[in-house]
Design a protein around this motif. Structure first.
Motif, mmCIF file in Angstrom:
data_model
loop_
_atom_site.group_PDB
_atom_site.id
_atom_site.type_symbol
_atom_site.label_atom_id
_atom_site.label_comp_id
_atom_site.label_asym_id
_atom_site.label_seq_id
_atom_site.Cartn_x
_atom_site.Cartn_y
_atom_site.Cartn_z
ATOM 1 N N LYS A 127 0.828 -1.205 0.000
ATOM 2 C CA LYS A 127 0.000 0.000 0.000
ATOM 3 C C LYS A 127 0.863 1.255 0.000
ATOM 4 N N LEU A 128 1.927 1.231 0.802
ATOM 5 C CA LEU A 128 2.843 2.376 0.826
ATOM 6 C C LEU A 128 3.499 2.579 -0.535
ATOM 7 N N HIS A 129 3.904 1.445 -1.155
ATOM 8 C CA HIS A 129 4.551 1.526 -2.471
ATOM 9 C C HIS A 129 3.582 2.076 -3.515
ATOM 10 N N MET A 130 2.330 1.598 -3.496
ATOM 11 C CA MET A 130 1.337 2.075 -4.458
ATOM 12 C C MET A 130 1.026 3.556 -4.235
ATOM 13 N N LYS A 131 0.975 3.956 -2.970
ATOM 14 C CA LYS A 131 0.717 5.364 -2.666
ATOM 15 C C LYS A 131 1.865 6.237 -3.144
ATOM 16 N N GLU A 136 4.024 10.005 -7.213
ATOM 17 C CA GLU A 136 5.004 10.318 -8.254
ATOM 18 C C GLU A 136 4.333 10.545 -9.600
ATOM 19 N N GLN A 137 3.322 9.718 -9.925
ATOM 20 C CA GLN A 137 2.605 9.894 -11.186
ATOM 21 C C GLN A 137 1.855 11.225 -11.213
#
Length: 253
Positions: A127-131, A136-137
């Motif tokens: 979840k942290l990585h996706m956030k 960034e996007q």
């Protein structure tokens, strides 16, 4: 005199710091209480678990003797106390420690809890990585939009500059009507609201700013031998081709 109660307020207010003289009756009362506590501790019946633990600890502390069948077999095969197991002595020296299970949960429960905790931690990391990726996007999209907006503003400025130059050069050649309505900038026409102007606006809106700029730049070069990027009017097409690097800002850069 009545005997003083050592649990009364009088006793509590007394100074009983070590090294200071105490009343004899108070000393006797404290000693009596301590002896009573010791007696209660000795007479307290130990639970089954406590007795099992004491017996187990006693056995584990004592070394194996000849009465143990497994140890006797090892000695017959040449094993000596304190020696490592194995033909070459590469094995363990101390026995494998016991892992006593004291809880009431079933076998494999601890492994299940551990696996669930690891899965929960991995899910939290994902979840942290996706956030982080989403942030960034979003930042990249903002930079792209900002850059695109700046480029559009620059193109609009270049188009207005080209329209002014086109109007001036056309008038020098006694051209009263532009080839396309949007080739010139006429502030008076912007205030008109008749149907003809609306149709012209609809027609010109079909072209983007970059397309208009490209068309108008080509017209200025072919008709007037003028380069908007150089800001120079050349003698003829041959002079324009040999002296001007290109028909876009990128070519001139």
């Amino acid at each position: 005199d009545e005997e003083e109660d050592y649990m009364s307020d009088l006793f509590i207010k007394q100074d009983v710091r070590p090294g200071l003289p105490m009343v004899r009756r108070v000393k006797e009362a404290i000693q009596k209480e301590e002896k009573q506590k010791e007696a209660n501790e000795k007479n307290r019946q130990k639970s089954i678990k406590e007795e099992e633990k004491e017996r187990r600890d006693l056995v584990l502390k004592s070394a194996l003797g000849n009465e143990n069948k497994g140890f006797a077999l090892l000695q017959k095969m040449g094993y000596k106390s304190g020696q490592a197991l194995g033909k070459s002595g590469e094995g363990i020296v101390e026995p494998i420690p016991l892992n006593i299970k004291t809880g009431r949960s079933g076998l494999g429960h601890e492994e299940l809890k551990k696996r669930k905790a690891e899965e929960k931690l991995e899910s939290y990391r994902q979840k942290l990585h996706m956030k982080k990726q989403a942030n960034e996007q979003a930042a990249d999209q903002f930079r792209i939009r900002f850059k695109t907006k700046q480029e559009e503003r620059k193109m609009e400025g270049d188009l207005r500059k080209s329209q002014r130059a086109c109007q001036q050069l056309d008038m020098q050649k006694d051209i009263d009507v532009p080839k396309e309505t949007w080739f010139w900038i006429d502030p008076e026409e912007e205030d008109k609201k008749d149907e003809e102007d609306k149709e012209d606006e609809c027609t010109s809106s079909d072209l983007s700013v970059s397309e208009k700029l490209h068309i108008l730049t080509a017209y200025l070069r072919e008709e007037h031998f003028y380069c908007i990027w150089c800001g120079t009017t050349y003698e003829d097409s041959e002079d324009l081709s040999s002296s001007c690097p290109g028909d876009t800002a990128a070519d001139h850069d």
